[in-house]
Design a protein around this motif. Structure first.
Motif: not given
Length: 117
Positions: A1-25, A69-71
Motif C-alpha cells: 500500500m502506498f502512503i503519501f508522506d510529505p516529510d519522507y526521509t531516506f538514507e543514501w550512500p555518499v562517496k567522497v573522492h579525496y585527492p590522493a597520489a595516483g588517483g582518488d581515495e 538532515i543527518g548521517w
C-alpha cells in the motif's frame, strides 16, 4: 500500500573522492536526506554561469543544507562517531570533496542521475 508522506526521509550512500597520489581515495558514509517537495528544488543554486564563485558555492551549500538532515558512518580522528549537528554539517560542506559528494548523492537519489564510471 502506498502512503503519501510529505516529510519522507531516506538514507543514501555518499562517496567522497579525496585527492590522493595516483588517483582518488574514496571514503563512504550514509547520508540521511529529506525528500524535496518538488524535484525542481534540487536544481536551485546550481552553477548557471552568473554570479561570483563564492555566491554559487554558498547557494549550493544552502540548498544541500535544506535536504541533508543527518548521517551515519562519519568518524572522528579518535575513532568515535561524529554526531550530526547543523554546525558539523556546515563545516563538512566547506570541503569541496564533501560538498560535491553530498550534492551528487542527493541528485542520484531524487533525480535518478547516476555518475558514469
Amino acid at each position: 500500500m502506498f502512503i503519501f508522506d510529505p516529510d519522507y526521509t531516506f538514507e543514501w550512500p555518499v562517496k567522497v573522492h579525496y585527492p590522493a597520489a595516483g588517483g582518488d581515495e574514496i571514503r563512504e558514509f550514509t547520508g540521511i536526506f529529506k525528500l524535496p517537495e518538488d524535484e525542481l528544488e534540487i536544481y536551485a543554486g546550481r552553477e548557471s554561469g552568473t554570479g561570483s564563485i563564492q555566491d554559487i558555492i554558498e547557494a549550493v551549500r544552502d540548498r544541500i543544507s535544506t535536504y541533508w538532515i543527518g548521517w551515519s558512518g562519519i568518524q572522528t580522528p579518535d575513532g568515535g562517531e561524529l554526531p550530526y549537528s547543523p554546525d558539523f554539517r556546515t563545516r563538512l560542506l566547506k570541503q569541496r570533496p564533501v560538498r560535491e559528494a553530498v550534492d551528487r548523492a542527493l541528485s542520484e537519489a531524487v533525480l535518478g542521475m547516476r555518475e558514469k564510471n
